[in-house]
Motif scaffolding. Structure first.
Motif, PDB file in Angstrom:
ATOM      1  N   THR A 210       0.841  -1.200   0.000  1.00  0.00           N
ATOM      2  CA  THR A 210       0.000   0.000   0.000  1.00  0.00           C
ATOM      3  C   THR A 210       0.875   1.248   0.000  1.00  0.00           C
TER       4      THR A 210
ATOM      5  N   GLU B 177       1.498   5.007   1.809  1.00  0.00           N
ATOM      6  CA  GLU B 177       1.244   5.652   3.094  1.00  0.00           C
ATOM      7  C   GLU B 177       0.285   6.831   2.937  1.00  0.00           C
ATOM      8  N   HIS B 178      -0.684   6.914   3.884  1.00  0.00           N
ATOM      9  CA  HIS B 178      -1.674   7.985   3.983  1.00  0.00           C
ATOM     10  C   HIS B 178      -2.643   8.014   2.798  1.00  0.00           C
ATOM     11  N   GLU B 179      -2.575   7.036   1.918  1.00  0.00           N
ATOM     12  CA  GLU B 179      -3.464   7.026   0.756  1.00  0.00           C
ATOM     13  C   GLU B 179      -4.372   5.797   0.723  1.00  0.00           C
ATOM     14  N   ASP B 180      -3.828   4.630   0.971  1.00  0.00           N
ATOM     15  CA  ASP B 180      -4.571   3.379   0.795  1.00  0.00           C
ATOM     16  C   ASP B 180      -5.130   2.857   2.111  1.00  0.00           C
ATOM     17  N   THR B 181      -6.145   1.982   1.983  1.00  0.00           N
ATOM     18  CA  THR B 181      -6.726   1.261   3.108  1.00  0.00           C
ATOM     19  C   THR B 181      -6.403  -0.220   2.944  1.00  0.00           C
TER      20      THR B 181
ATOM     21  N   ASN C 170     -10.471   4.567  14.419  1.00  0.00           N
ATOM     22  CA  ASN C 170      -9.314   3.678  14.487  1.00  0.00           C
ATOM     23  C   ASN C 170      -8.864   3.571  15.938  1.00  0.00           C
TER      24      ASN C 170
ATOM     25  N   HIS D  83      -7.430   1.746   7.999  1.00  0.00           N
ATOM     26  CA  HIS D  83      -7.669   2.896   7.114  1.00  0.00           C
ATOM     27  C   HIS D  83      -6.434   3.794   7.057  1.00  0.00           C
ATOM     28  N   ARG D  84      -6.169   4.327   5.874  1.00  0.00           N
ATOM     29  CA  ARG D  84      -5.085   5.285   5.646  1.00  0.00           C
ATOM     30  C   ARG D  84      -3.808   4.819   6.344  1.00  0.00           C
TER      31      ARG D  84
ATOM     32  N   ARG E 145      -0.195   3.761   7.760  1.00  0.00           N
ATOM     33  CA  ARG E 145       1.001   4.513   8.131  1.00  0.00           C
ATOM     34  C   ARG E 145       2.196   3.567   8.109  1.00  0.00           C
TER      35      ARG E 145
END
Length: 427
Positions: A152, A154-158, A191, A205-206, A208
């Protein structure tokens, strides 16, 4: 002849679909049916783990000329008649005295062996007992329904994980993080940091960089062994450098070490430069070492061996991967070597005890100072008196002056005598 007997047995032993047990009445000594067979013990149901052995035991009395057979109810397949095994299943066998005890053995049971087993006596009407076999199967993962490793941004995908398993009874699913780390999981609309997540699905979610690592899907149905599957979550992000000491001073002849901590995924390529000149790990002047401390963190150390003035100036640590690059500057300067300071440290006893000569010299110095001061005071008094006498201009002035001078001289002489006597007596 045997084939005809088996055909007759199948006709006579049409298996009922009921799970109840049909027993012959207890014999009565005065009854006309006192010599008919009957079951002396009941059959029990069995729950057993897969690949283990099971034995059904059927106990009868007054069997006479009747026969006892074993039938699997769901398929109506005859397993055995008396001491003869009928089925072609090599895992099935029989034992007993075949008069009062008839045992049916199934080795290494599988899921195919699950069902109702009947012990029948070919009376008219037929009597029978039944027993249920349940086979417990340890959990195993559904390969198609279980998520593989995820990559994934970072800060974009789940990140969405799914884990499915089958077994008897149906297994429960738990998610844990490898190494005992906590999971930042989606709970409702928020979260939360939790130790474990129950259920087939895990959602982060999102993502890190801190979420990167191995997640364990654990399936358990109380039938050993429980199984787990490791699924990796990779989080991609450009390099970043953790701030540290960027100004270092050193005296010549010593080793100086600069440290650069780089976080990135994919792993960054790290180089060191001095005044824009790329440094190499030659092992003599420069030593470069890299130590990974996590999936995305590397500590790079540059050691300057035998530091000299020519090594001072600006250094840079540069990190680069497919998503970006970054650098951090360091400055090294030369410091003066401080001169060593020495101090004589005396013991408490040495500090308390003074040499005898030193004590005498101190006393003598004090006596001299005192005598000198007294003589000076006397002379000043005499001079003052002479001055006053001169101003009055009397006839006895010379005599007076001489008298006073004589007095001063005598006083001074007396003090000197006292000083001499004191020194002679003391020393």
């Amino acid at each position: 002849m045997l084939h005809c007997l088996l055909f007759l047995c199948i006709i006579l032993w049409d298996c009922p679909t009921s799970t109840s047990t049909l027993l012959a009445p207890e014999p009565d000594e005065n009854s006309l049916i006192s010599y008919k067979p009957y079951f002396s013990k009941k059959l029990f149901n069995y729950t057993i783990h897969k690949d283990r052995d099971v034995m059904f035991s059927c106990n009868v009395k007054q069997l006479g000329s009747f026969n006892v057979g074993w039938v699997k109810a769901d398929s109506k397949a005859i397993q055995a008649i008396g001491q003869h095994v009928i089925t072609h299943n090599p895992r099935v066998s029989v034992s007993g005295d075949f008069n009062t005890t008839f045992n049916l053995h199934i080795a290494s049971v599988t899921q195919e062996d699950v069902g109702q087993y009947m012990c029948q006596i070919n009376t008219n009407p037929m009597i029978y007992q039944s027993s249920w076999l349940t086979v417990q199967v340890p959990p195993d993962f559904d390969v198609i329904g279980t998520t593989g490793d995820l990559t994934t941004r970072e800060h974009e995908d789940t990140a969405r994980f799914t884990c499915r398993a089958h077994g008897i009874p149906a297994p429960s699913i738990q998610w844990k993080r490898e190494g005992g780390m906590r999971i930042r999981a989606r709970m409702g609309t928020n979260n939360r940091m939790v130790d474990q997540v129950d259920g087939e699905n895990l959602i982060i979610h999102r993502v890190r960089r801190e979420d990167m690592g191995a997640y364990l899907c654990i399936a358990n149905n109380e039938v050993p062994p429980a199984v787990s599957k490791r699924i990796y979550l990779y989080v991609q992000f450009p390099p970043s450098i953790i701030d540290g000491s960027t100004l270092l001073g050193s005296s010549t002849g010593k080793d100086v070490t600069l440290k650069c901590i780089v976080e990135s995924y994919p792993t960054a390529f790290i180089v060191w430069t001095h005044h824009d000149r790329v440094l190499h790990n030659d092992g003599h002047t420069y030593l470069i070492e890299e130590t990974p401390i996590s999936m995305y963190t590397i500590v790079s150390r540059l050691t300057i061996k035998n530091y000299q003035d020519k090594h001072s100036g600006s250094y840079k640590c540069k990190g680069e991967n497919s998503l970006g690059k970054i650098d951090s500057s360091f400055r090294v300067y030369t410091t003066e070597v401080p001169l060593p300071k020495y101090e004589i440290i005396k013991t408490p006893r040495e500090r308390e005890e003074k040499p005898e000569k030193q004590v005498k010299e101190q006393i003598l110095e004090r006596v001299k100072t005192t005598v000198k001061q007294e003589v000076q005071n006397t002379i000043e008094i005499v001079e003052q008196l002479n001055k006053e006498w001169t101003e009055k201009k009397t006839n006895v002035a010379p005599t007076g002056i001489l008298g006073f001078n004589s007095a001063a001289s005598q006083i001074q002489t007396s003090y000197l005598v006292v000083l001499f006597v004191f020194i002679s007596f003391y020393f």
